[in-house]
Design a protein around this motif. Structure first.
Motif, PDB file in Angstrom:
ATOM      1  N   THR A  47     -19.664 -22.250  48.694  1.00 19.21           N
ATOM      2  CA  THR A  47     -20.928 -22.394  47.968  1.00 19.21           C
ATOM      3  C   THR A  47     -21.781 -23.419  48.703  1.00 19.21           C
ATOM      4  O   THR A  47     -21.304 -24.515  49.043  1.00 19.21           O
ATOM      5  CB  THR A  47     -20.673 -22.842  46.518  1.00 19.21           C
ATOM      6  OG1 THR A  47     -19.821 -21.874  45.887  1.00 19.21           O
ATOM      7  CG2 THR A  47     -21.969 -22.974  45.745  1.00 19.21           C
ATOM      8  N   ASN A  75     -22.046 -20.876  34.217  1.00 17.53           N
ATOM      9  CA  ASN A  75     -21.536 -19.508  34.344  1.00 17.53           C
ATOM     10  C   ASN A  75     -21.534 -19.146  35.822  1.00 17.53           C
ATOM     11  O   ASN A  75     -22.587 -19.143  36.455  1.00 17.53           O
ATOM     12  CB  ASN A  75     -22.428 -18.515  33.592  1.00 17.53           C
ATOM     13  CG  ASN A  75     -22.366 -18.717  32.100  1.00 17.53           C
ATOM     14  OD1 ASN A  75     -21.330 -18.523  31.484  1.00 17.53           O
ATOM     15  ND2 ASN A  75     -23.481 -19.140  31.517  1.00 17.53           N
ATOM     16  N   GLY A  76     -20.370 -18.873  36.356  1.00 19.00           N
ATOM     17  CA  GLY A  76     -20.300 -18.488  37.761  1.00 19.00           C
ATOM     18  C   GLY A  76     -19.079 -19.053  38.431  1.00 19.00           C
ATOM     19  O   GLY A  76     -18.146 -19.534  37.779  1.00 19.00           O
ATOM     20  N   THR A  77     -19.089 -18.992  39.771  1.00 14.97           N
ATOM     21  CA  THR A  77     -17.971 -19.466  40.578  1.00 14.97           C
ATOM     22  C   THR A  77     -18.497 -20.351  41.691  1.00 14.97           C
ATOM     23  O   THR A  77     -19.494 -20.021  42.337  1.00 14.97           O
ATOM     24  CB  THR A  77     -17.192 -18.280  41.193  1.00 14.97           C
ATOM     25  OG1 THR A  77     -16.752 -17.425  40.143  1.00 14.97           O
ATOM     26  CG2 THR A  77     -16.002 -18.758  41.998  1.00 14.97           C
ATOM     27  N   GLU A  78     -17.826 -21.470  41.886  1.00 15.98           N
ATOM     28  CA  GLU A  78     -18.112 -22.357  43.004  1.00 15.98           C
ATOM     29  C   GLU A  78     -16.913 -22.320  43.949  1.00 15.98           C
ATOM     30  O   GLU A  78     -15.778 -22.457  43.511  1.00 15.98           O
ATOM     31  CB  GLU A  78     -18.308 -23.804  42.539  1.00 15.98           C
ATOM     32  CG  GLU A  78     -19.544 -24.031  41.720  1.00 15.98           C
ATOM     33  CD  GLU A  78     -19.744 -25.502  41.397  1.00 15.98           C
ATOM     34  OE1 GLU A  78     -20.881 -25.969  41.590  1.00 15.98           O
ATOM     35  OE2 GLU A  78     -18.794 -26.175  40.972  1.00 15.98           O
ATOM     36  N   TYR A  79     -17.179 -22.123  45.237  1.00 21.27           N
ATOM     37  CA  TYR A  79     -16.154 -22.209  46.272  1.00 21.27           C
ATOM     38  C   TYR A  79     -16.373 -23.562  46.934  1.00 21.27           C
ATOM     39  O   TYR A  79     -17.294 -23.737  47.734  1.00 21.27           O
ATOM     40  CB  TYR A  79     -16.282 -21.058  47.272  1.00 21.27           C
ATOM     41  CG  TYR A  79     -16.080 -19.721  46.590  1.00 21.27           C
ATOM     42  CD1 TYR A  79     -14.802 -19.241  46.353  1.00 21.27           C
ATOM     43  CD2 TYR A  79     -17.171 -18.967  46.145  1.00 21.27           C
ATOM     44  CE1 TYR A  79     -14.604 -18.027  45.702  1.00 21.27           C
ATOM     45  CE2 TYR A  79     -16.984 -17.763  45.487  1.00 21.27           C
ATOM     46  CZ  TYR A  79     -15.708 -17.300  45.274  1.00 21.27           C
ATOM     47  OH  TYR A  79     -15.513 -16.105  44.620  1.00 21.27           O
ATOM     48  N   LYS A 108     -11.632 -21.922  34.905  1.00 21.20           N
ATOM     49  CA  LYS A 108     -10.436 -21.661  35.704  1.00 21.20           C
ATOM     50  C   LYS A 108     -10.636 -22.403  37.021  1.00 21.20           C
ATOM     51  O   LYS A 108     -11.569 -22.121  37.771  1.00 21.20           O
ATOM     52  CB  LYS A 108     -10.278 -20.156  35.927  1.00 21.20           C
ATOM     53  CG  LYS A 108      -9.047 -19.771  36.685  1.00 21.20           C
ATOM     54  CD  LYS A 108      -8.775 -18.268  36.681  1.00 21.20           C
ATOM     55  CE  LYS A 108      -9.936 -17.427  37.102  1.00 21.20           C
ATOM     56  NZ  LYS A 108      -9.610 -16.003  37.305  1.00 21.20           N
ATOM     57  N   GLU A 117      -4.729 -15.730  43.255  1.00 21.04           N
ATOM     58  CA  GLU A 117      -5.309 -16.946  42.688  1.00 21.04           C
ATOM     59  C   GLU A 117      -4.172 -17.758  42.096  1.00 21.04           C
ATOM     60  O   GLU A 117      -3.413 -17.256  41.274  1.00 21.04           O
ATOM     61  CB  GLU A 117      -6.300 -16.606  41.572  1.00 21.04           C
ATOM     62  CG  GLU A 117      -7.541 -15.930  42.036  1.00 21.04           C
ATOM     63  CD  GLU A 117      -8.464 -15.573  40.882  1.00 21.04           C
ATOM     64  OE1 GLU A 117      -8.124 -15.834  39.704  1.00 21.04           O
ATOM     65  OE2 GLU A 117      -9.533 -15.017  41.157  1.00 21.04           O
ATOM     66  N   SER A 141     -11.513 -23.238  44.212  1.00 15.19           N
ATOM     67  CA  SER A 141     -12.620 -22.661  43.457  1.00 15.19           C
ATOM     68  C   SER A 141     -12.591 -23.093  41.996  1.00 15.19           C
ATOM     69  O   SER A 141     -11.534 -23.397  41.448  1.00 15.19           O
ATOM     70  CB  SER A 141     -12.554 -21.134  43.505  1.00 15.19           C
ATOM     71  OG  SER A 141     -12.465 -20.690  44.836  1.00 15.19           O
ATOM     72  N   GLU A 143     -14.270 -21.515  38.357  1.00 16.59           N
ATOM     73  CA  GLU A 143     -14.984 -20.414  37.713  1.00 16.59           C
ATOM     74  C   GLU A 143     -15.195 -20.790  36.253  1.00 16.59           C
ATOM     75  O   GLU A 143     -14.246 -21.176  35.565  1.00 16.59           O
ATOM     76  CB  GLU A 143     -14.131 -19.154  37.828  1.00 16.59           C
ATOM     77  CG  GLU A 143     -14.773 -17.899  37.346  1.00 16.59           C
ATOM     78  CD  GLU A 143     -13.869 -16.698  37.589  1.00 16.59           C
ATOM     79  OE1 GLU A 143     -13.782 -15.858  36.686  1.00 16.59           O
ATOM     80  OE2 GLU A 143     -13.257 -16.615  38.677  1.00 16.59           O
ATOM     81  N   ASP A 145     -17.260 -20.004  32.344  1.00 14.68           N
ATOM     82  CA  ASP A 145     -17.975 -19.124  31.431  1.00 14.68           C
ATOM     83  C   ASP A 145     -18.464 -19.995  30.280  1.00 14.68           C
ATOM     84  O   ASP A 145     -17.668 -20.438  29.448  1.00 14.68           O
ATOM     85  CB  ASP A 145     -17.052 -18.010  30.929  1.00 14.68           C
ATOM     86  CG  ASP A 145     -17.781 -16.982  30.072  1.00 14.68           C
ATOM     87  OD1 ASP A 145     -19.033 -16.965  30.080  1.00 14.68           O
ATOM     88  OD2 ASP A 145     -17.096 -16.208  29.391  1.00 14.68           O
TER      89      ASP A 145
END
Length: 156
Positions: A47, A75-79, A108, A117, A141, A143, A145
């Motif tokens: 990210t 809301n989403g995913t960070e790498y 998560k 994962e 990562s 994630e 919600d």
């Protein structure tokens, strides 16, 4: 990205075909060059720092450093950290030291390698997680919600 990787792989196959078994040094140089190329392009899978929810301090490479973030209905995913390669120059063993606080929503926090994962935490937790990098993709990562809470992590 796939096109570049495909062209690179085909080029690598061509070089192996031309050099045959004539020199281990040439093969080692080609493999090391391919690994360096993978490491270089893998940083684009992380990210972008301007899109991260928190503040990131880089370590010696893309796999290490520290990160602190406060999340508000995320809301989403960070790498956050990681990369793709055949072998990491600084060794394949890493330690993740973290503190995750979950106020609401779901989260998560995990290590993703090419196969699966590996959940580090999905509730409020503090701890240490050891990981040995596999060849290929390896990413730390988060994630969320509607996630509200915080994450503080150091990878060394």
């Amino acid at each position: 990205m796939k096109r570049i990787l495909t062209v690179s792989l085909l080029s690598l196959c061509l070089i192996f075909a031309i050099t045959g078994c004539s020199g281990d040094n040439v093969k080692d140089n080609v493999i090391n060059g391919f690994n360096d190329m993978l490491q270089y392009f893998s940083k684009y899978a992380l990210t972008d720092e301007k899109d991260l929810q928190g503040d990131k301090t880089k370590g010696e490479d893309t796999y290490t450093g520290s990160y602190h973030a406060e999340y508000d209905d995320f809301n989403g995913t960070e790498y956050i950290f990681g990369g793709t390669g055949l072998e990491r120059e600084n060794g394949n063993d890493l330690t993740v030291i973290y503190e995750l606080t979950v106020d609401s929503g779901t989260v998560k926090f995990y290590w993703r390698d090419k196969n699966e994962e590996k959940i580090i935490a999905d509730t409020s937790d503090t701890g240490t997680y050891s990981v040995t990098l596999d060849e290929g993709d390896n990413y730390l990562s988060l994630e969320g919600d509607n996630f509200c809470g915080s994450l503080q992590v150091t990878v060394e």
